[in-house]
Design a protein around this motif. Structure first.
Motif, PDB file in Angstrom:
ATOM      1  N   LYS A 121      35.557  23.850 -34.072  1.00 38.25           N
ATOM      2  CA  LYS A 121      34.685  24.643 -33.403  1.00 38.25           C
ATOM      3  C   LYS A 121      33.265  25.013 -33.920  1.00 38.25           C
ATOM      4  O   LYS A 121      33.271  25.562 -34.842  1.00 38.25           O
ATOM      5  CB  LYS A 121      35.436  25.753 -32.850  1.00 38.25           C
ATOM      6  CG  LYS A 121      34.677  26.464 -31.521  1.00 38.25           C
ATOM      7  CD  LYS A 121      34.811  25.887 -30.202  1.00 38.25           C
ATOM      8  CE  LYS A 121      34.162  26.636 -29.049  1.00 38.25           C
ATOM      9  NZ  LYS A 121      34.877  27.762 -28.609  1.00 38.25           N
ATOM     10  N   ASP A 124      29.755  26.674 -29.218  1.00 36.11           N
ATOM     11  CA  ASP A 124      30.366  26.491 -27.725  1.00 36.11           C
ATOM     12  C   ASP A 124      31.022  25.000 -27.917  1.00 36.11           C
ATOM     13  O   ASP A 124      31.761  24.591 -27.058  1.00 36.11           O
ATOM     14  CB  ASP A 124      29.139  26.582 -26.762  1.00 36.11           C
ATOM     15  CG  ASP A 124      29.073  27.850 -26.316  1.00 36.11           C
ATOM     16  OD1 ASP A 124      29.617  28.858 -26.533  1.00 36.11           O
ATOM     17  OD2 ASP A 124      27.658  27.994 -25.950  1.00 36.11           O
ATOM     18  N   SER A 217      32.566  20.247 -24.659  1.00 35.12           N
ATOM     19  CA  SER A 217      32.440  21.677 -24.194  1.00 35.12           C
ATOM     20  C   SER A 217      32.482  21.536 -22.450  1.00 35.12           C
ATOM     21  O   SER A 217      32.554  20.530 -22.134  1.00 35.12           O
ATOM     22  CB  SER A 217      31.466  22.543 -24.692  1.00 35.12           C
ATOM     23  OG  SER A 217      31.738  23.840 -24.493  1.00 35.12           O
ATOM     24  N   ALA A 221      27.597  24.335 -20.919  1.00 32.94           N
ATOM     25  CA  ALA A 221      26.946  24.881 -22.387  1.00 32.94           C
ATOM     26  C   ALA A 221      26.014  23.911 -23.071  1.00 32.94           C
ATOM     27  O   ALA A 221      25.802  22.593 -22.394  1.00 32.94           O
ATOM     28  CB  ALA A 221      28.189  24.598 -23.605  1.00 32.94           C
TER      29      ALA A 221
END
Length: 240
Positions: A121, A124, A217, A221
């Protein structure tokens, strides 16, 4: 009672948004040299990197906080994308788009060496980076050329299972990283419940290595091209 729609459109669809790798695209073709130069120039073959060398390069890729990622290679890299392949159980239209290359699932090349980072990650986005080498540059290019023809035919794809339909729309985008010849894509995936996700993927060949980066995502985003581009640029700087 209606059965669950193959976890294809449930957990597996969501898992796709957490997957990244080599998709289908092609680097810009190089202009042919004049005939007089072609006759006298002897091109230097690009280096073919070993699996260990690719793992070593990827081990130097940094997160924004300075940490490094775990690296997988060969079949371990391929196995990361099994949730994507579950979607082939659905009815896919057009039928020629059944291998779902536009979703960024890693596509192996016979005889090649490959390695990739585990998914991580970043802001986002969940991102990943993959490197492929070990074969002549022409084979890397041929593989990407074949994938490009699929992209043109698969700009809009539908996946249907037990009355539910998911749609995938793919378009080429610009401005992802600074590696010369980079081709980048955005695939928007809309699930039956209306939820949507976006997958950004970028690909380029540098000095005998195919570099592929992906960021995924939800479609609201922002920053996907930047996230994928940052990985592309890091990898290119390490290949010398």
């Amino acid at each position: 009672m209606k059965k669950t729609s193959l976890p294809v459109f449930g957990a597996s669809a969501l898992a796709i948004l957490a997957l990244t790798a080599c998709g289908g695209a092609t680097t810009a073709s190089q202009e042919s040299a004049p005939a007089s130069e072609t006759a006298t120039a002897t091109p230097t073959p690009a280096k073919q990197y070993t699996n260990e060398e690719l793992v070593g390069l990827l081990g130097q890729v940094k997160e924004s906080d300075g940490t490094t990622r775990a690296v997988v290679s060969g079949q371990e890299l391929v196995a990361q994308f099994e949730p994507v392949r579950v979607l082939t159980k659905a009815t896919i239209e057009p039928a020629e788009c059944a291998n779902l290359g536009t979703l960024g699932a890693y596509q192996s090349i016979d005889g090649s060496t490959s390695a990739g980072t585990t998914r991580s990650k970043t802001g986002d986005f969940i991102t990943s980076l993959a490197l492929t080498s070990g074969v002549e540059a022409g084979l890397l290019q041929a593989s990407l050329d074949k994938s490009e023809s699929q992209i043109e035919a698969c700009k809009k794809v539908t996946l249907s299972a037990e009355g539910d339909t998911m749609t995938l729309t793919t378009e080429k985008i610009n401005g992802v990283g600074n590696v010369p010849g980079t081709v980048a894509l955005k695939t928007l995936m809309v699930m039956p419940d209306g939820k949507a996700g976006a997958i950004y993927s970028a690909h380029a060949i540098k000095d005998g290595v195919l570099i592929s980066a992906t960021a995924s995502s939800n479609d609201a985003a922002s920053g996907g091209p930047e996230a994928a581009g940052a990985l592309m640029d890091q990898a290119a700087a390490l290949i010398k």
